[in-house]
Design a protein around this motif. Structure first.
Motif, PDB file in Angstrom:
ATOM      1  N   ASN A   1       0.828  -1.207   0.000  1.00 41.30           N
ATOM      2  CA  ASN A   1       0.000   0.000   0.000  1.00 41.30           C
ATOM      3  C   ASN A   1       0.865   1.260   0.000  1.00 41.30           C
ATOM      4  OD1 ASN A   1      -2.301  -1.586   0.083  1.00 41.30           O
ATOM      5  ND2 ASN A   1      -2.632  -1.349   2.290  1.00 41.30           N
ATOM      6  N   LYS A   2       1.914   1.211   0.816  1.00 45.86           N
ATOM      7  CA  LYS A   2       2.814   2.374   0.905  1.00 45.86           C
ATOM      8  C   LYS A   2       3.482   2.662  -0.431  1.00 45.86           C
ATOM      9  CE  LYS A   2       4.455   1.878   5.422  1.00 45.86           C
ATOM     10  NZ  LYS A   2       5.548   1.207   6.128  1.00 45.86           N
ATOM     11  N   LYS A   3       4.021   1.606  -1.044  1.00 54.30           N
ATOM     12  CA  LYS A   3       4.737   1.784  -2.327  1.00 54.30           C
ATOM     13  C   LYS A   3       3.793   2.299  -3.404  1.00 54.30           C
ATOM     14  CE  LYS A   3       8.107  -1.910  -1.619  1.00 54.30           C
ATOM     15  NZ  LYS A   3       8.275  -3.347  -1.901  1.00 54.30           N
ATOM     16  N   ALA A   4       2.574   1.794  -3.408  1.00 58.88           N
ATOM     17  CA  ALA A   4       1.605   2.225  -4.427  1.00 58.88           C
ATOM     18  C   ALA A   4       1.295   3.711  -4.249  1.00 58.88           C
ATOM     19  CB  ALA A   4       0.332   1.387  -4.325  1.00 58.88           C
ATOM     20  N   ARG A   5       1.122   4.119  -2.984  1.00 61.29           N
ATOM     21  CA  ARG A   5       0.786   5.524  -2.708  1.00 61.29           C
ATOM     22  C   ARG A   5       1.863   6.479  -3.219  1.00 61.29           C
ATOM     23  NH1 ARG A   5      -0.190   4.234   3.018  1.00 61.29           N
ATOM     24  NH2 ARG A   5      -2.178   3.130   2.969  1.00 61.29           N
ATOM     25  N   VAL A   6       3.113   6.073  -3.089  1.00 59.20           N
ATOM     26  CA  VAL A   6       4.212   6.947  -3.532  1.00 59.20           C
ATOM     27  C   VAL A   6       4.052   7.292  -5.013  1.00 59.20           C
ATOM     28  CG1 VAL A   6       6.708   7.049  -3.953  1.00 59.20           C
ATOM     29  CG2 VAL A   6       5.843   6.114  -1.796  1.00 59.20           C
ATOM     30  N   VAL A   7       3.769   6.282  -5.826  1.00 63.63           N
ATOM     31  CA  VAL A   7       3.651   6.509  -7.268  1.00 63.63           C
ATOM     32  C   VAL A   7       2.356   7.255  -7.597  1.00 63.63           C
ATOM     33  CG1 VAL A   7       3.521   5.387  -9.534  1.00 63.63           C
ATOM     34  CG2 VAL A   7       5.002   4.438  -7.751  1.00 63.63           C
ATOM     35  N   ALA A   8       1.245   6.800  -7.021  1.00 66.59           N
ATOM     36  CA  ALA A   8      -0.053   7.390  -7.359  1.00 66.59           C
ATOM     37  C   ALA A   8      -0.118   8.852  -6.928  1.00 66.59           C
ATOM     38  CB  ALA A   8      -1.180   6.585  -6.718  1.00 66.59           C
ATOM     39  N   SER A   9       0.474   9.176  -5.785  1.00 66.18           N
ATOM     40  CA  SER A   9       0.368  10.561  -5.310  1.00 66.18           C
ATOM     41  C   SER A   9       1.175  11.504  -6.208  1.00 66.18           C
ATOM     42  CB  SER A   9       0.789  10.678  -3.838  1.00 66.18           C
ATOM     43  OG  SER A   9       2.120  10.283  -3.714  1.00 66.18           O
ATOM     44  N   GLN A  10       2.256  11.005  -6.777  1.00 58.11           N
ATOM     45  CA  GLN A  10       3.042  11.806  -7.724  1.00 58.11           C
ATOM     46  C   GLN A  10       2.190  12.157  -8.947  1.00 58.11           C
ATOM     47  OE1 GLN A  10       5.964  13.145  -7.063  1.00 58.11           O
ATOM     48  NE2 GLN A  10       5.707  14.180  -9.041  1.00 58.11           N
ATOM     49  N   THR A  11       1.459  11.175  -9.455  1.00 55.62           N
ATOM     50  CA  THR A  11       0.584  11.420 -10.608  1.00 55.62           C
ATOM     51  C   THR A  11      -0.474  12.456 -10.261  1.00 55.62           C
ATOM     52  OG1 THR A  11       0.915   9.133 -11.303  1.00 55.62           O
ATOM     53  CG2 THR A  11      -0.926  10.298 -12.317  1.00 55.62           C
ATOM     54  N   LEU A  12      -1.023  12.364  -9.071  1.00 55.53           N
ATOM     55  CA  LEU A  12      -2.079  13.304  -8.656  1.00 55.53           C
ATOM     56  C   LEU A  12      -1.561  14.739  -8.594  1.00 55.53           C
ATOM     57  CD1 LEU A  12      -5.099  13.119  -7.764  1.00 55.53           C
ATOM     58  CD2 LEU A  12      -3.974  10.975  -8.272  1.00 55.53           C
ATOM     59  N   ILE A  13      -0.340  14.891  -8.139  1.00 62.25           N
ATOM     60  CA  ILE A  13       0.244  16.237  -8.088  1.00 62.25           C
ATOM     61  C   ILE A  13       0.289  16.818  -9.504  1.00 62.25           C
ATOM     62  CG2 ILE A  13       2.414  17.512  -7.684  1.00 62.25           C
ATOM     63  CD1 ILE A  13       2.902  15.598  -5.281  1.00 62.25           C
ATOM     64  N   GLU A  14       0.752  16.013 -10.465  1.00 66.74           N
ATOM     65  CA  GLU A  14       0.833  16.469 -11.864  1.00 66.74           C
ATOM     66  C   GLU A  14      -0.545  16.816 -12.412  1.00 66.74           C
ATOM     67  OE1 GLU A  14       2.834  13.475 -14.254  1.00 66.74           O
ATOM     68  OE2 GLU A  14       4.404  13.274 -12.732  1.00 66.74           O
ATOM     69  N   VAL A  15      -1.515  15.942 -12.125  1.00 64.30           N
ATOM     70  CA  VAL A  15      -2.862  16.133 -12.676  1.00 64.30           C
ATOM     71  C   VAL A  15      -3.510  17.396 -12.112  1.00 64.30           C
ATOM     72  CG1 VAL A  15      -5.215  15.179 -12.669  1.00 64.30           C
ATOM     73  CG2 VAL A  15      -3.285  13.716 -13.253  1.00 64.30           C
ATOM     74  N   LYS A  16      -3.396  17.585 -10.813  1.00 63.61           N
ATOM     75  CA  LYS A  16      -4.013  18.765 -10.192  1.00 63.61           C
ATOM     76  C   LYS A  16      -3.396  20.047 -10.735  1.00 63.61           C
ATOM     77  CE  LYS A  16      -5.416  18.802  -5.901  1.00 63.61           C
ATOM     78  NZ  LYS A  16      -5.466  18.650  -4.424  1.00 63.61           N
ATOM     79  N   LYS A  17      -2.111  20.007 -10.916  1.00 66.66           N
ATOM     80  CA  LYS A  17      -1.407  21.163 -11.456  1.00 66.66           C
ATOM     81  C   LYS A  17      -1.913  21.457 -12.873  1.00 66.66           C
ATOM     82  CE  LYS A  17       3.314  22.854 -11.401  1.00 66.66           C
ATOM     83  NZ  LYS A  17       4.707  22.418 -11.480  1.00 66.66           N
ATOM     84  N   ALA A  18      -1.965  20.406 -13.685  1.00 67.25           N
ATOM     85  CA  ALA A  18      -2.398  20.577 -15.084  1.00 67.25           C
ATOM     86  C   ALA A  18      -3.827  21.099 -15.169  1.00 67.25           C
ATOM     87  CB  ALA A  18      -2.274  19.243 -15.824  1.00 67.25           C
ATOM     88  N   MET A  19      -4.659  20.738 -14.191  1.00 66.05           N
ATOM     89  CA  MET A  19      -6.072  21.122 -14.229  1.00 66.05           C
ATOM     90  C   MET A  19      -6.349  22.468 -13.574  1.00 66.05           C
ATOM     91  SD  MET A  19      -8.039  17.544 -13.402  1.00 66.05           S
ATOM     92  CE  MET A  19      -9.641  17.974 -14.123  1.00 66.05           C
ATOM     93  N   GLY A  20      -5.347  23.079 -13.029  1.00 70.05           N
ATOM     94  CA  GLY A  20      -5.563  24.361 -12.345  1.00 70.05           C
ATOM     95  C   GLY A  20      -6.069  24.200 -10.932  1.00 70.05           C
ATOM     96  N   LEU A  21      -5.805  23.029 -10.342  1.00 70.08           N
ATOM     97  CA  LEU A  21      -6.284  22.773  -8.993  1.00 70.08           C
ATOM     98  C   LEU A  21      -5.180  22.883  -7.956  1.00 70.08           C
ATOM     99  CD1 LEU A  21      -8.643  19.784  -9.862  1.00 70.08           C
ATOM    100  CD2 LEU A  21      -9.375  22.032  -9.044  1.00 70.08           C
ATOM    101  N   SER A  22      -4.035  23.361  -8.369  1.00 69.66           N
ATOM    102  CA  SER A  22      -3.005  23.632  -7.370  1.00 69.66           C
ATOM    103  C   SER A  22      -2.074  24.704  -7.877  1.00 69.66           C
ATOM    104  CB  SER A  22      -2.215  22.360  -7.020  1.00 69.66           C
ATOM    105  OG  SER A  22      -1.200  22.162  -7.987  1.00 69.66           O
TER     106      SER A  22
END
Ligand code: ATP
Ligand code: MG
Length: 324
Positions: free
Chosen positions: A303-324
């Motif tokens: 679970n920990k290892k998965a979160r590391v990768v998935a959270s990185q993607t979320l940072i990129e997505v939020k940025k691209a969408m104007g949510l951060s």
């Protein structure tokens, strides 16, 4: 490094269809050094159809035990629980903004479930393919080892990835299905595919030789001779091909059209062949069942290892969408 994502719903123990259509591919990619492999129990997907809370709690562990028993190796693969990586749910909502309701309503898999559960046509069910897209895209996975029944969903995932990249300049790959020889394992009833949620359709990886024999015995057959191979006989020969080789299957098919076949013998030999393949898996499962702390540790590290990768993607997505 290329990535792989796959998962199995927590609706029961694994059956031969899950094993041949999904797990065999998962194992092959796990041993390929070009790939980083992420394998989850899709417990959130379970709530898209009616379910029992206690059963879900039990099954999200059963699936992991079956994974480990079949040879998924925590040293080589990230083994985790979908519900423990919140990013899947969050990404799924963002992705849903590029998906039309009409498109989801027209999917054959959605229509099938509407027929199966007419009283349970929920937003969660409609969203199933979007959540699946999030599962895959959270890891930017290129390759997805799943059975042929999932092909329409993967088509949706590719569309979402394309659309999202166009609209927001992200770099999601368009994932393809990693195919195996057993990409479609038929139901024991002779109709449709083997499914966890269809009683009488499946053989579990944990079934004993006696249980396998009695299930195989129930495959509906005929007098043993004819022009066209269909229904239960077709499934039976399909199983022979999968577990005893194509040569044996071809031989039976021509015999069926010629002097005729005897099912008693065929079914007995087939049951033995299936059990021989499952026996080592069952032995390995017992080891993990007897070591619950080890299983807990594998899950929490995954679970920990998965979160590391998935959270990185979320940072990129939020940025691209104007949510951060
Ligand atoms: P459910 O009835 O709850 O949907 P299921 O048996 O269809 O359960 P899933 O958890 O939906 O199993 O699917 C897990 C994986 O197993 C997917 O990759 C799916 O494509 C594959 N799979 C399921 N059934 C078969 C089958 N009969 N033959 C080959 N692959 C299958
Ligand atoms: Mg299914």
């Amino acid at each position: 490094m290329k990535r792989v994502l796959s998962g199995i719903r927590a609706t029961g123990r694994l059956h031969l269809g899950n094993y041949l259509g999904a797990v065999k591919g998962m194992l092959e990619l796990q041993d390929n050094e070009e790939y980083e492999t992420f394998y989850m129990v899709a417990d959130v997907h379970t709530i898209t159809t009616p379910y029992d809370v206690e059963e879900l709690r039990r099954n999200r562990r059963e699936v992991i035990l079956d994974y480990l028993a079949a040879g998924l190796d925590p040293e080589k693969s990230v083994i985790f629980q979908q519900s423990e990586v919140n990013e899947h749910l969050e990404l799924s909502f963002y992705l849903s903004s590029v998906v039309t309701v009409a498109k989801m309503q027209h999917l054959p898999t959605f229509k099938d479930k509407v027929k199966q559960f007419p009283e349970h046509v929920t937003m969660a069910l409609l969203n199933y393919p979007v959540l699946m897209a999030a599962d895959i895209l959270a890891y930017k996975a290129q390759s997805v080892p799943v059975g042929i029944d999932q092909e329409p969903h993967l088509e949706v995932v590719r569309e979402i990835a394309r659309r999202f990249n166009q609209d927001y300049g992200t770099n999601f790959p368009e994932p393809t299905r990693f195919k195996t020889q057993g990409e479609y394992v038929p139901s024991l009833t002779g109709e449709g595919k083997m499914s966890k949620s269809v009683e009488g359709s499946y053989i579990n990886l944990t079934d004993s030789l006696d249980v396998i024999k009695s299930k195989i015995a129930k495959i509906p057959t005929d007098e043993g001779r004819g022009e066209e191979i269909k229904g239960g006989v077709k499934s039976l020969f399909e199983f022979v091909g999968l577990f005893q080789g194509k040569e044996k299957k071809d031989e039976l098919e021509s015999k069926y059209k010629d002097e005729g076949v005897r099912y008693g013998e065929i079914k007995n030999e087939l049951s033995e062949a299936i059990y021989n393949e499952l026996k080592p898996i069952q032995e390995k499962r017992a080891e993990f069942e007897n070591n619950p702390e080890l299983v807990d540790k594998i899950i929490s590290e995954g679970n920990k290892k998965a979160r590391v990768v998935a959270s990185q993607t979320l940072i990129e997505v939020k940025k691209a969408m104007g949510l951060s």
